[in-house]
Design a protein around this motif. Structure first.
Motif, PDB file in Angstrom:
ATOM      1  N   GLU A 204       0.802  -1.216   0.000  1.00  0.00           N
ATOM      2  CA  GLU A 204       0.000   0.000   0.000  1.00  0.00           C
ATOM      3  C   GLU A 204       0.839   1.272   0.000  1.00  0.00           C
ATOM      4  O   GLU A 204       0.315   2.344  -0.295  1.00  0.00           O
ATOM      5  CB  GLU A 204      -0.920  -0.002   1.221  1.00  0.00           C
ATOM      6  N   LEU A 205       2.112   1.183   0.385  1.00  0.00           N
ATOM      7  CA  LEU A 205       3.005   2.346   0.357  1.00  0.00           C
ATOM      8  C   LEU A 205       4.208   1.994  -0.498  1.00  0.00           C
ATOM      9  O   LEU A 205       5.310   1.747  -0.010  1.00  0.00           O
ATOM     10  CB  LEU A 205       3.448   2.741   1.770  1.00  0.00           C
ATOM     11  N   GLY A 206       3.983   1.908  -1.808  1.00  0.00           N
ATOM     12  CA  GLY A 206       5.044   1.471  -2.695  1.00  0.00           C
ATOM     13  C   GLY A 206       6.303   2.321  -2.556  1.00  0.00           C
ATOM     14  O   GLY A 206       6.247   3.543  -2.446  1.00  0.00           O
ATOM     15  N   GLY A 207       7.454   1.667  -2.533  1.00  0.00           N
ATOM     16  CA  GLY A 207       8.715   2.372  -2.384  1.00  0.00           C
ATOM     17  C   GLY A 207       9.072   2.684  -0.945  1.00  0.00           C
ATOM     18  O   GLY A 207      10.038   3.426  -0.700  1.00  0.00           O
ATOM     19  N   SER A 208       8.329   2.161   0.006  1.00  0.00           N
ATOM     20  CA  SER A 208       8.598   2.428   1.430  1.00  0.00           C
ATOM     21  C   SER A 208       8.816   1.098   2.159  1.00  0.00           C
ATOM     22  O   SER A 208       8.290   0.055   1.760  1.00  0.00           O
ATOM     23  CB  SER A 208       7.442   3.192   2.088  1.00  0.00           C
ATOM     24  N   GLU A 209       9.622   1.168   3.172  1.00  0.00           N
ATOM     25  CA  GLU A 209       9.813   0.022   4.052  1.00  0.00           C
ATOM     26  C   GLU A 209       9.650   0.486   5.491  1.00  0.00           C
ATOM     27  O   GLU A 209       9.844   1.666   5.800  1.00  0.00           O
ATOM     28  CB  GLU A 209      11.183  -0.623   3.845  1.00  0.00           C
ATOM     29  N   VAL A 210       9.276  -0.432   6.353  1.00  0.00           N
ATOM     30  CA  VAL A 210       8.978  -0.098   7.744  1.00  0.00           C
ATOM     31  C   VAL A 210       9.837  -0.957   8.672  1.00  0.00           C
ATOM     32  O   VAL A 210      10.099  -2.125   8.391  1.00  0.00           O
ATOM     33  CB  VAL A 210       7.472  -0.314   8.044  1.00  0.00           C
ATOM     34  N   PHE A 211      10.293  -0.319   9.756  1.00  0.00           N
ATOM     35  CA  PHE A 211      11.058  -0.995  10.806  1.00  0.00           C
ATOM     36  C   PHE A 211      10.227  -0.936  12.078  1.00  0.00           C
ATOM     37  O   PHE A 211       9.762   0.143  12.473  1.00  0.00           O
ATOM     38  CB  PHE A 211      12.418  -0.324  11.007  1.00  0.00           C
ATOM     39  N   VAL A 212      10.059  -2.098  12.730  1.00  0.00           N
ATOM     40  CA  VAL A 212       9.164  -2.220  13.882  1.00  0.00           C
ATOM     41  C   VAL A 212       9.989  -2.556  15.124  1.00  0.00           C
ATOM     42  O   VAL A 212      10.859  -3.427  15.084  1.00  0.00           O
ATOM     43  CB  VAL A 212       8.106  -3.311  13.639  1.00  0.00           C
ATOM     44  N   SER A 213       9.708  -1.846  16.201  1.00  0.00           N
ATOM     45  CA  SER A 213      10.313  -2.153  17.499  1.00  0.00           C
ATOM     46  C   SER A 213       9.291  -1.838  18.584  1.00  0.00           C
ATOM     47  O   SER A 213       8.248  -1.242  18.321  1.00  0.00           O
ATOM     48  CB  SER A 213      11.598  -1.354  17.728  1.00  0.00           C
ATOM     49  N   ILE A 214       9.598  -2.231  19.785  1.00  0.00           N
ATOM     50  CA  ILE A 214       8.707  -2.029  20.926  1.00  0.00           C
ATOM     51  C   ILE A 214       9.291  -0.929  21.798  1.00  0.00           C
ATOM     52  O   ILE A 214      10.479  -0.939  22.140  1.00  0.00           O
ATOM     53  CB  ILE A 214       8.532  -3.319  21.751  1.00  0.00           C
ATOM     54  N   GLY A 215       8.452   0.047  22.163  1.00  0.00           N
ATOM     55  CA  GLY A 215       8.876   1.111  23.074  1.00  0.00           C
ATOM     56  C   GLY A 215       8.659   0.685  24.510  1.00  0.00           C
ATOM     57  O   GLY A 215       9.461  -0.047  25.097  1.00  0.00           O
ATOM     58  N   GLN A 216       7.553   1.096  25.089  1.00  0.00           N
ATOM     59  CA  GLN A 216       7.217   0.697  26.448  1.00  0.00           C
ATOM     60  C   GLN A 216       6.277  -0.496  26.412  1.00  0.00           C
ATOM     61  O   GLN A 216       5.380  -0.578  25.580  1.00  0.00           O
ATOM     62  CB  GLN A 216       6.550   1.849  27.191  1.00  0.00           C
ATOM     63  N   VAL A 217       6.555  -1.434  27.347  1.00  0.00           N
ATOM     64  CA  VAL A 217       5.688  -2.603  27.437  1.00  0.00           C
ATOM     65  C   VAL A 217       4.567  -2.315  28.420  1.00  0.00           C
ATOM     66  O   VAL A 217       4.666  -1.446  29.289  1.00  0.00           O
ATOM     67  CB  VAL A 217       6.500  -3.840  27.871  1.00  0.00           C
ATOM     68  N   ARG A 218       3.508  -3.054  28.308  1.00  0.00           N
ATOM     69  CA  ARG A 218       2.325  -2.831  29.121  1.00  0.00           C
ATOM     70  C   ARG A 218       2.528  -3.347  30.539  1.00  0.00           C
ATOM     71  O   ARG A 218       3.418  -4.152  30.809  1.00  0.00           O
ATOM     72  CB  ARG A 218       1.122  -3.519  28.478  1.00  0.00           C
ATOM     73  N   GLN A 219       1.689  -2.893  31.432  1.00  0.00           N
ATOM     74  CA  GLN A 219       1.671  -3.344  32.820  1.00  0.00           C
ATOM     75  C   GLN A 219       0.546  -4.356  33.007  1.00  0.00           C
ATOM     76  O   GLN A 219      -0.540  -4.203  32.445  1.00  0.00           O
ATOM     77  CB  GLN A 219       1.464  -2.154  33.759  1.00  0.00           C
ATOM     78  N   ILE A 220       0.841  -5.390  33.798  1.00  0.00           N
ATOM     79  CA  ILE A 220      -0.178  -6.394  34.102  1.00  0.00           C
ATOM     80  C   ILE A 220      -0.198  -6.602  35.611  1.00  0.00           C
ATOM     81  O   ILE A 220       0.719  -6.178  36.329  1.00  0.00           O
ATOM     82  CB  ILE A 220       0.102  -7.734  33.386  1.00  0.00           C
ATOM     83  N   ALA A 221      -1.222  -7.223  36.104  1.00  0.00           N
ATOM     84  CA  ALA A 221      -1.351  -7.568  37.524  1.00  0.00           C
ATOM     85  C   ALA A 221      -1.632  -9.057  37.610  1.00  0.00           C
ATOM     86  O   ALA A 221      -2.545  -9.573  36.957  1.00  0.00           O
ATOM     87  CB  ALA A 221      -2.470  -6.771  38.190  1.00  0.00           C
ATOM     88  N   VAL A 222      -0.819  -9.739  38.404  1.00  0.00           N
ATOM     89  CA  VAL A 222      -0.928 -11.195  38.568  1.00  0.00           C
ATOM     90  C   VAL A 222      -1.174 -11.490  40.039  1.00  0.00           C
ATOM     91  O   VAL A 222      -0.475 -10.944  40.906  1.00  0.00           O
ATOM     92  CB  VAL A 222       0.343 -11.910  38.064  1.00  0.00           C
ATOM     93  N   PHE A 223      -2.139 -12.344  40.314  1.00  0.00           N
ATOM     94  CA  PHE A 223      -2.406 -12.744  41.689  1.00  0.00           C
ATOM     95  C   PHE A 223      -1.459 -13.876  42.073  1.00  0.00           C
ATOM     96  O   PHE A 223      -1.342 -14.881  41.372  1.00  0.00           O
ATOM     97  CB  PHE A 223      -3.855 -13.194  41.852  1.00  0.00           C
ATOM     98  N   VAL A 224      -0.773 -13.700  43.206  1.00  0.00           N
ATOM     99  CA  VAL A 224       0.128 -14.719  43.747  1.00  0.00           C
ATOM    100  C   VAL A 224      -0.396 -15.078  45.135  1.00  0.00           C
ATOM    101  O   VAL A 224      -0.503 -14.208  46.011  1.00  0.00           O
ATOM    102  CB  VAL A 224       1.581 -14.222  43.824  1.00  0.00           C
ATOM    103  N   GLY A 225      -0.721 -16.336  45.344  1.00  0.00           N
ATOM    104  CA  GLY A 225      -1.276 -16.764  46.623  1.00  0.00           C
ATOM    105  C   GLY A 225      -0.590 -18.003  47.146  1.00  0.00           C
ATOM    106  O   GLY A 225       0.341 -18.543  46.539  1.00  0.00           O
TER     107      GLY A 225
END
Length: 617
Positions: A204-225
């Motif tokens: 869809e964007l002829g003549g272009s290339e894209v580089f992908v990386s991750i910035g900040q990762v998400r936060q999760i909450a895990v129950f530990v019992g």
């Protein structure tokens, strides 16, 4: 920074208006970030702070602060980058059980107080103080990282479209990229998202290339019992593992299991054994966490104790649901025995009536719940050893193989022998391998050093070299008294030996011989006691030595060689000849049967200038 305030009535506030509820301090935690405790203020300081706040709110002048008592010293904060020090935990029920049964770690060097065995693996999971971040990853994300909502994705377009975008995965799991249709991202790996975006950019964007990386990762909450220090919801990052969640929960308590941890969630239930991770033995389990999962630590299962001569003594948990385990597998957990072979395995177990039992087991046996194993040497003896002792620079321990298998090979370096050795006799103290009795074998040291004589050596031999001072002791007053049977009584104070003038023609004190300390009993020389017993048992034995007639010039100190080998003195007197008259050092000189007169005279310093060699008797 807000300080915790204790709101108490103050006498000076009797006429003051009632404080507004908005001035009430918020509820603060009892610890600061990093786990340091909040220092409580003295009572007088709290009243003073409250009054100053009320005066400032009413517009009254604020009095100068009154001096407050000194605060109690607080714990110094830890250095940056280092975890705070953890106090030693008390013994758990399992540790106390095995300590009461006498299971303890090997104590080296002895003597010392052996330490009780501790449960294996729990120190590796000791949690950080409350409030410390957990699950923060470093370095590049793996290609199989699973994206979710709120993950930040960085897109760098190059070519016809030149721009860099930082986008977050929406709650619907889609990634909204300008000039492109919404891209599904949640639930896909980073590798899959990168391939999809690269294909869309080419299409869809002829003549272009894209580089992908991750910035900040998400936060999760895990129950530990279960058996953890701080059960409950634990805030983590999406990169956190089961280990991160356990550490965030304060670590597993010693009453909890490390081999049957349950992870439950939308994807089902799985059991995790942490021993392969902590001990580095076996296949590591899948420790990845997914949103919606919870971790439960069940109570501790069956345990066994392994102590003694192993690399890692400790208390080890049996596999989940097992009441026994092979000895070989548990020894691998303990780091294997320190000895490669010849070990003895002593098992402290429990019989059917609950009584303690002790028996020896083999490597193919199994350990059951509650057993305590001690690894000990089967026979802690020295094999293939030789020792060179006596008149040497330093006692030498050699192997019976190689060059040291013969006397000539052992003495190949003459620098091992100290100056002024007695060259006419040395002895080998040998043990009979069948009867374990010991005997002296004489040899000519001078001929051995010159390579003219040799003697095969055996395992356990001790080659003893004599010094000139040791031989001159044979003519000492102490030896003469022992031969006559009138040795000094126990506790008699000896007199230091004094050499006679050279003109007297009598042997002086041995060079370097020192008098015993004042008050030391003369019978502290065990060789003289052995000689007294032998002389009294046979009146004809040592007759040549009794008739020597040497003068009593004072008692000498017992040479070290006769302290180490008391039975050597009677043997040397049996091998000795008496030299008196016109010789420079009259005395008793041990020799071999084939020793020539010239060699004996040379050992005694030679004849005097007035000697008539034609009249030797």
């Amino acid at each position: 920074m807000l300080l915790p305030l204790l709101l108490l009535p103050h006498p000076a506030a009797a006429q003051a208006p009632a404080p507004s509820p908005f001035l009430s301090p918020p509820s603060l935690p009892s610890t600061l970030p990093g786990g340091l405790p909040v220092t409580s203020l003295p009572q007088a300081s709290q009243h003073d702070i409250l009054q100053r706040i009320l005066d400032a709110g009413a517009g009254r002048p604020v009095p100068s602060p009154a001096p407050s008592p000194p605060l109690a010293p607080s714990v110094a904060p830890p250095l940056p980058g280092l975890p705070p020090s953890m106090p030693e935990e008390p013994l758990s029920p399992a540790e106390a059980f095995f300590t009461a049964r006498g299971a303890a770690a090997t104590c080296q060097p002895a003597p010392c107080s052996p330490a009780p065995l501790r449960q294996f693996g729990y120190d590796s999971l000791r949690g950080l103080p409350a409030g410390q971040p957990a699950g923060i990853g470093f370095g590049a994300l793996p290609e199989d990282y699973l994206l979710g909502r709120d993950d930040e994705v960085v897109l760098a377009f190059r070519g016809r479209a030149r721009q860099t975008l930082s986008l977050r995965v929406g709650r619907d799991g889609m990634l909204l990229v300008p000039d492109l249709a919404p891209v599904p991202a949640a639930g896909r790996t980073l590798r899959e998202l990168r391939a999809d975006l690269e294909a869309r950019a080419q299409r869809e964007l002829g003549g272009s290339e894209v580089f992908v990386s991750i910035g900040q990762v998400r936060q999760i909450a895990v129950f530990v019992g279960g058996e953890v220090a701080r059960p409950g919801l634990q805030p983590l990052t999406s990169m956190a593992s089961v280990l991160d969640a356990l550490v965030a929960a304060g670590g597993v308590r010693r009453t909890g299991s490390l081999r049957a941890i349950r992870v439950e969630g939308p994807g089902g239930r799985r059991s995790i054994d942490l021993y392969p991770v902590i001990a580095g033995d076996g296949t590591a389990p899948d420790l990845r966490l997914r949103e919606g999962e919870r971790i439960l630590v069940p109570p501790l299962g069956g345990v066994v104790a392994i102590g003694g001569e192993v690399t890692r003594p400790g208390i080890y948990e049996l596999p989940a649901g097992a009441g026994q385990a092979p000895l070989a597998a548990l020894l691998r957990l303990a780091g294997e025995p320190l000895r490669p072979a010849g070990n003895r395995f002593l098992l402290h177990g429990t019989d059917a009536e609950g009584r303690r039992s002790l028996r020896e087991i083999g490597p193919r046996d199994a350990l059951h719940r509650g057993d305590a194993l001690r690894v000990e040497p089967g026979s802690d003896v020295m094999a293939q050893d030789l020792r060179l002792a006596g008149h040497v620079v330093a006692p030498v321990l050699r192997s019976a193989g190689g060059r040291a298998r013969t006397l000539r090979g052992l003495l190949s370096d003459p620098r091992l022998v100290r100056a002024d050795p007695y060259a006419r006799l040395g002895v080998v103290w040998r043990t009979d391998p069948r009867t374990r009795t010991r005997q002296f074998l004489p040899f000519d040291l001078g001929r051995a050093l010159q390579g003219q004589a040799d003697l095969p050596l055996a395992e356990g031999d001790e080659v003893i070299l004599l010094g000139l001072a040791d031989v001159l002791f044979l003519a000492s007053p102490g030896v003469q008294q022992a031969l006559r049977g009138d040795a000094p009584e126990l506790g008699a104070s000896p007199v230091a030996a004094q050499p006679l003038p050279a003109a007297a023609g009598m042997p002086g004190a041995p060079p370097g011989a020192a008098a015993p300390p004042p008050g030391q009993p003369a019978t502290d020389c065990p060789a003289l006691t052995q000689l007294t017993v032998a002389a009294q048992a046979s009146r004809q034995r040592f007759a040549h030595a009794r008739a020597a007639g040497f003068p009593d010039y004072g008692r000498q100190a017992c040479p070290q060689i006769f302290l180490d080998y008391p039975t050597l003195l009677p043997f040397l007197l049996d091998q000795s000849v008496l030299l008196t008259g016109e010789v420079r050092q009259p005395g008793l000189y041990p020799i071999l049967n084939d020793t020539g007169l010239d060699a004996v005279l040379a050992a005694a310093g030679g004849a005097t200038d007035t000697a008539d060699l034609s009249g030797i008797r």
